[in-house]
Motif scaffolding. Structure first.
Motif, PDB file in Angstrom:
ATOM      1  N   GLY B  16       0.795  -1.220   0.000  1.00 18.13           N
ATOM      2  CA  GLY B  16       0.000   0.000   0.000  1.00 18.13           C
ATOM      3  C   GLY B  16       0.830   1.273   0.000  1.00 18.13           C
ATOM      4  N   ASP B  17       2.077   1.164   0.437  1.00 20.86           N
ATOM      5  CA  ASP B  17       2.951   2.333   0.428  1.00 20.86           C
ATOM      6  C   ASP B  17       3.488   2.575  -0.989  1.00 20.86           C
ATOM      7  OD1 ASP B  17       4.552   1.998   3.708  1.00 20.86           O
ATOM      8  OD2 ASP B  17       2.554   2.684   3.088  1.00 20.86           O
ATOM      9  N   ASN B  18       4.071   3.743  -1.188  1.00 22.90           N
ATOM     10  CA  ASN B  18       4.724   4.041  -2.457  1.00 22.90           C
ATOM     11  C   ASN B  18       6.181   3.605  -2.391  1.00 22.90           C
ATOM     12  OD1 ASN B  18       2.334   5.223  -3.291  1.00 22.90           O
ATOM     13  ND2 ASN B  18       2.975   7.276  -2.666  1.00 22.90           N
ATOM     14  N   SER B  19       6.703   3.170  -3.531  1.00 25.39           N
ATOM     15  CA  SER B  19       8.105   2.741  -3.627  1.00 25.39           C
ATOM     16  C   SER B  19       8.848   3.663  -4.581  1.00 25.39           C
ATOM     17  CB  SER B  19       8.198   1.318  -4.172  1.00 25.39           C
ATOM     18  OG  SER B  19       7.464   0.406  -3.384  1.00 25.39           O
ATOM     19  N   GLN B  76       8.916   5.291  -9.635  1.00 23.51           N
ATOM     20  CA  GLN B  76       8.002   5.389  -8.510  1.00 23.51           C
ATOM     21  C   GLN B  76       6.829   4.456  -8.768  1.00 23.51           C
ATOM     22  OE1 GLN B  76       7.001   9.533  -8.065  1.00 23.51           O
ATOM     23  NE2 GLN B  76       9.126  10.164  -7.755  1.00 23.51           N
ATOM     24  N   ILE B  77       6.547   3.624  -7.780  1.00 19.66           N
ATOM     25  CA  ILE B  77       5.416   2.718  -7.852  1.00 19.66           C
ATOM     26  C   ILE B  77       4.425   3.130  -6.775  1.00 19.66           C
ATOM     27  CG2 ILE B  77       4.634   0.317  -7.776  1.00 19.66           C
ATOM     28  CD1 ILE B  77       7.518  -0.527  -8.407  1.00 19.66           C
ATOM     29  N   ALA B  78       3.221   3.460  -7.198  1.00 16.18           N
ATOM     30  CA  ALA B  78       2.191   3.878  -6.236  1.00 16.18           C
ATOM     31  C   ALA B  78       1.451   2.662  -5.693  1.00 16.18           C
ATOM     32  CB  ALA B  78       1.217   4.820  -6.924  1.00 16.18           C
ATOM     33  N   ALA B  79       1.082   2.752  -4.426  1.00 11.99           N
ATOM     34  CA  ALA B  79       0.272   1.706  -3.786  1.00 11.99           C
ATOM     35  C   ALA B  79       0.851   0.326  -4.073  1.00 11.99           C
ATOM     36  CB  ALA B  79      -1.177   1.790  -4.253  1.00 11.99           C
ATOM     37  N   THR B  80       2.072   0.121  -3.627  1.00 11.84           N
ATOM     38  CA  THR B  80       2.808  -1.107  -3.933  1.00 11.84           C
ATOM     39  C   THR B  80       2.041  -2.342  -3.484  1.00 11.84           C
ATOM     40  OG1 THR B  80       4.800   0.187  -3.511  1.00 11.84           O
ATOM     41  CG2 THR B  80       5.077  -2.169  -3.802  1.00 11.84           C
ATOM     42  N   GLN B  81       2.051  -3.342  -4.351  1.00  8.49           N
ATOM     43  CA  GLN B  81       1.314  -4.578  -4.107  1.00  8.49           C
ATOM     44  C   GLN B  81       2.279  -5.763  -4.012  1.00  8.49           C
ATOM     45  OE1 GLN B  81      -1.260  -4.782  -7.510  1.00  8.49           O
ATOM     46  NE2 GLN B  81      -2.358  -2.897  -6.981  1.00  8.49           N
ATOM     47  N   GLY B 101      21.661  -1.279 -15.720  1.00 14.00           N
ATOM     48  CA  GLY B 101      22.276  -0.879 -14.471  1.00 14.00           C
ATOM     49  C   GLY B 101      22.195  -1.985 -13.441  1.00 14.00           C
ATOM     50  N   THR B 102      22.706  -1.697 -12.278  1.00 12.48           N
ATOM     51  CA  THR B 102      22.609  -2.629 -11.157  1.00 12.48           C
ATOM     52  C   THR B 102      21.164  -2.672 -10.688  1.00 12.48           C
ATOM     53  OG1 THR B 102      24.846  -2.062 -10.471  1.00 12.48           O
ATOM     54  CG2 THR B 102      23.434  -3.154  -8.849  1.00 12.48           C
ATOM     55  N   GLY B 103      20.648  -3.815 -10.489  1.00 12.98           N
ATOM     56  CA  GLY B 103      19.254  -3.956 -10.105  1.00 12.98           C
ATOM     57  C   GLY B 103      19.003  -3.667  -8.648  1.00 12.98           C
ATOM     58  N   THR B 104      17.745  -3.507  -8.322  1.00 14.91           N
ATOM     59  CA  THR B 104      17.273  -3.344  -6.944  1.00 14.91           C
ATOM     60  C   THR B 104      16.163  -4.353  -6.703  1.00 14.91           C
ATOM     61  OG1 THR B 104      17.781  -0.987  -6.888  1.00 14.91           O
ATOM     62  CG2 THR B 104      16.160  -1.807  -5.298  1.00 14.91           C
ATOM     63  N   ARG B 105      16.312  -5.087  -5.597  1.00 14.04           N
ATOM     64  CA  ARG B 105      15.255  -6.031  -5.239  1.00 14.04           C
ATOM     65  C   ARG B 105      14.210  -5.293  -4.428  1.00 14.04           C
ATOM     66  NH1 ARG B 105      14.514 -11.424  -4.436  1.00 14.04           N
ATOM     67  NH2 ARG B 105      16.670 -11.942  -4.943  1.00 14.04           N
ATOM     68  N   LEU B 106      12.952  -5.399  -4.852  1.00 12.53           N
ATOM     69  CA  LEU B 106      11.838  -4.813  -4.112  1.00 12.53           C
ATOM     70  C   LEU B 106      11.107  -5.929  -3.385  1.00 12.53           C
ATOM     71  CD1 LEU B 106       9.983  -2.393  -3.430  1.00 12.53           C
ATOM     72  CD2 LEU B 106       8.673  -2.948  -5.496  1.00 12.53           C
ATOM     73  N   GLN B 107      11.019  -5.783  -2.072  1.00 14.21           N
ATOM     74  CA  GLN B 107      10.268  -6.742  -1.259  1.00 14.21           C
ATOM     75  C   GLN B 107       9.070  -6.026  -0.657  1.00 14.21           C
ATOM     76  OE1 GLN B 107      13.252  -8.141   1.555  1.00 14.21           O
ATOM     77  NE2 GLN B 107      13.728  -9.890   0.256  1.00 14.21           N
ATOM     78  N   VAL B 108       7.904  -6.604  -0.841  1.00 12.62           N
ATOM     79  CA  VAL B 108       6.681  -6.015  -0.321  1.00 12.62           C
ATOM     80  C   VAL B 108       6.160  -6.903   0.794  1.00 12.62           C
ATOM     81  CG1 VAL B 108       4.366  -5.187  -0.885  1.00 12.62           C
ATOM     82  CG2 VAL B 108       6.178  -5.103  -2.616  1.00 12.62           C
ATOM     83  N   PHE B 109       5.975  -6.338   1.970  1.00 13.92           N
ATOM     84  CA  PHE B 109       5.484  -7.135   3.079  1.00 13.92           C
ATOM     85  C   PHE B 109       4.113  -6.606   3.521  1.00 13.92           C
ATOM     86  CE2 PHE B 109       6.533  -4.016   6.344  1.00 13.92           C
ATOM     87  CZ  PHE B 109       7.565  -3.301   5.769  1.00 13.92           C
ATOM     88  N   PRO B 110       3.289  -7.497   4.064  1.00 13.79           N
ATOM     89  CA  PRO B 110       1.907  -7.106   4.397  1.00 13.79           C
ATOM     90  C   PRO B 110       1.855  -6.153   5.586  1.00 13.79           C
ATOM     91  CG  PRO B 110       2.340  -9.410   4.966  1.00 13.79           C
ATOM     92  CD  PRO B 110       3.562  -8.912   4.272  1.00 13.79           C
TER      93      PRO B 110
END
Lengths: 115, 110
Positions: B16-19, B76-81, B101-110
């Motif tokens: 639900g947060d922005n990334s 920017q990712i809104a309302a991350t799922q 480029g070098t990647g970034t791992r996005l982890q979304v937790f509840p």
């Protein structure tokens, strides 16, 4: 519709052996690219075909690597005398030259492991 | 494959947060940039692109910002799922090939 497909999905071979990796691009796409992705890295460019010819092979690391696209569709990446450092995921992408941005559509990759 | 991203920077966000994922590029002459999402065992998937004559472009829940002065891109990712969990790469076009480029791992937790 069907996307880019790559076979095999996994390939385990022994040091010194020869391997072939296959890419089937999206039908009608004239441009085809090979990239290599090592652990924890972004994909690195290897070679680009426009039709049957290699338009840019500046990313091939050495002469053990070779790629062909004889009929302008399917491409094969060939690696001779494999080394352990060749272990990586090999990605193929295709694009239509008709697109303004020439978006590259990637396949799932072939994971190559050299023992 | 599933081992991509083991040694990558990680961004952890709550659902639900922005990334915001950042990327620095190398070539000031690059004219086209793309963000890709890569899930475990899959190839990179196109998210959004931007040409160098723009500084912002919006898609569905995603926005890309380009700062040419400092050669910086952000996604920017809104309302991350939970389905947004993946490794994200920026790429710049060099003639017909992409430089990632070098990647970034996005982890979304509840």
């Amino acid at each position: 519709g069907a996307g880019v497909s790559q076979t095999p999905s996994n390939k385990v071979t022994e040091k010194g052996k020869y391997v072939e990796l296959r890419c089937d691009p999206i039908s009608g796409h004239t441009a085809l690219y090979w990239y290599r992705q090592s652990l924890g890295q972004g994909p690195e460019f290897l070679i680009y075909f426009q039709g049957t010819g290699a338009a840019d092979d500046s990313g091939l690391p050495n002469d053990r690597f070779f790629a062909v696209r004889p009929e302008g569709s399917v491409s094969t990446l060939k690696i001779q005398r494999t080394e352990r450092g060749d272990s990586a995921v090999y990605l193929c992408a295709s694009s239509s030259r008709q697109g303004i941005h020439n978006e590259q559509f990637f396949g799932p990759g072939t994971r190559l492991t050299v023992l | 494959g599933e081992s991509v991203g083991l040694h990558l920077p990680t961004l952890s966000v709550q659902e639900g947060d922005n990334s915001i994922i950042n990327c620095a590029y190398s070539n000031s002459a690059s004219d086209y940039f793309i963000w890709y999402k890569q899930e475990s065992g899959k190839g990179p998937q196109f998210i959004i692109d931007i040409r160098s004559n723009m500084d912002k472009r919006q898609g569905q829940r995603v926005t890309v910002l380009l700062n040419k002065t400092v050669k910086h891109l952000s996604l920017q990712i809104a309302a991350t799922q939970p389905g947004d969990s993946a490794v994200y790469f920026c790429a710049e076009r060099d003639t017909d090939k992409l430089i990632f480029g070098t990647g970034t791992r996005l982890q979304v937790f509840p």
